[in-house]
Design a protein around this motif. Structure first.
Motif, PDB file in Angstrom:
ATOM      1  N   PRO A 187     -28.336 -35.354 -19.928  1.00  0.00           N
ATOM      2  CA  PRO A 187     -27.754 -36.584 -20.489  1.00  0.00           C
ATOM      3  C   PRO A 187     -28.789 -37.551 -21.050  1.00  0.00           C
ATOM      4  N   TYR A 205     -25.038 -36.456 -11.073  1.00  0.00           N
ATOM      5  CA  TYR A 205     -24.825 -35.089 -11.584  1.00  0.00           C
ATOM      6  C   TYR A 205     -25.160 -34.020 -10.540  1.00  0.00           C
ATOM      7  N   GLU A 248     -24.990 -42.831 -20.257  1.00  0.00           N
ATOM      8  CA  GLU A 248     -24.524 -42.734 -18.871  1.00  0.00           C
ATOM      9  C   GLU A 248     -24.375 -44.114 -18.252  1.00  0.00           C
ATOM     10  N   THR A 273     -28.158 -41.625 -12.276  1.00  0.00           N
ATOM     11  CA  THR A 273     -27.601 -40.568 -13.135  1.00  0.00           C
ATOM     12  C   THR A 273     -27.906 -39.197 -12.535  1.00  0.00           C
TER      13      THR A 273
END
Ligand code: ADP
Length: 304
Positions: free
Chosen positions: A193, A214, A198, A210
């Protein structure tokens, strides 16, 4: 070693201003751009194929010829009768770029409508790359088909790389957008990303938020891009920060993230070291933003 990389998504016709009242035609699209860089940067024992659907018109013929000339395989690309590729136009006004899109009924919207064909393509590949834009352009049912094939690929031990590339304009509603992006990450072995996206849409306060989010969805490997701040790699062990490469003059940031992903995958698949791959990707992305356009040629990327 070698293998087969399959990028799945939409390539569009690009029209960019080339003079007063004159446009230059190109071809681009996030997953296609990544395939372009992976093709240039991977050795010849790797095949790079693109998976999409195009129409049966001349524009589609020209797009396929362009891909083939670039060394990108088109064997999996189906044609949809009566459809045509999506198109976008880049406007330049006082040095600021803006975009208009004609893609609501593009042929690529049907890329996952043939589940058997999709399964066959994925089963034949070692590495599969897709993005949040790939998911955004599909019907709910076709997105479910694609995600289920990607989960199969992950379970079979393949590399499944996903860039969330969050584009709210492409989604009918925000809840569906966030939950489908999460499903994309669950199906992936590598999530790639961009921190800005995000933070804006998932509310992450930091790059480590982030990464943690994930990982908690079941993605074992995460690499977060953060523009000039560099990238952070968290591949099954501790996070490592890799600085961006200094760029003397930023000319055009189009494709920074896409080229980073293509270069990262090319190096990582060959050598298996995520940190080195991220440093290489930063050098390639720096070259790309020093030039105009989404697709920078091999001559400009040599010795990065
Ligand atoms: P995206 O294009 O997806 O928004 P980023 O802006 O995070 O992604 O950029 C991707 C990569 O491109 C970064 O990780 C970095 O390596 C490189 N990059 C982007 N902007 C700059 C910049 N101003 N200077 C140097 N490198 C940059």
């Amino acid at each position: 070693m070698g293998g087969r990389l399959l990028a799945i998504g939409e390539c569009m016709v690009e029209l960019a201003q080339a003079g007063e009242g004159l446009m230059r035609r190109g071809y681009a699209g996030d997953t296609f751009n990544t395939a372009w860089y992976a093709r240039i940067l991977l050795p010849e024992d790797w095949a790079v194929d693109y998976y999409t659907t195009v129409g049966d018109d001349t524009v589609s013929d020209d797009m396929l010829s362009f891909m083939e000339d670039a060394g990108i395989g088109t064997v999996w690309i189906r044609r949809i009768k009566g459809r045509t590729p999506g198109l976008y136009m880049i406007h330049l006004k006082d040095g600021e770029r803006s975009f208009s899109y004609w893609r609501d009924t593009s042929a690529a919207r049907l890329l996952a409508s043939d589940g058997d064909h999709l399964r066959h393509a994925i089963e034949t590949s070692d590495v599969i790359y897709f993005s949040g834009i790939t998911l955004a352009i599909l019907s709910e049912q076709d997105a479910a088909t694609l995600l289920s094939e990607l989960r199969r690929a992950k379970a079979a031990g393949k590399v499944v790389a996903f860039d969330p590339n969050i584009r709210p304009r492409l989604w009918a509603d925000r809840r569906a957008m966030l939950s489908t992006i999460r499903d994309g990450a669950r199906a992936a072995t590598i999530v790639m990303p961009s921190f800005d996206d995000e933070a804006a849409h998932f509310g992450d306060g930091s790059v480590s938020d982030t990464i943690a989010r994930y990982h908690s969805l079941g993605a074992p490997n995460v690499i977060v891009k953060n523009g000039a701040e560099g990238a952070t790699v968290s591949f099954s062990d501790a996070s490592v920060h890799v600085p961006a490469t200094t760029v003397e003059q930023v000319v055009d940031t189009t494709s920074a993230g896409d080229s980073f992903n293509g270069a990262f995958l090319a190096r990582y698949l060959e050598e298996g070291n995520a940190r080195d791959a991220a440093a290489y990707a930063a050098r390639i992305a720096a070259r790309v933003i020093g030039e105009h356009g989404a697709l920078v040629g091999a001559d400009k990327l040599a010795d990065a």
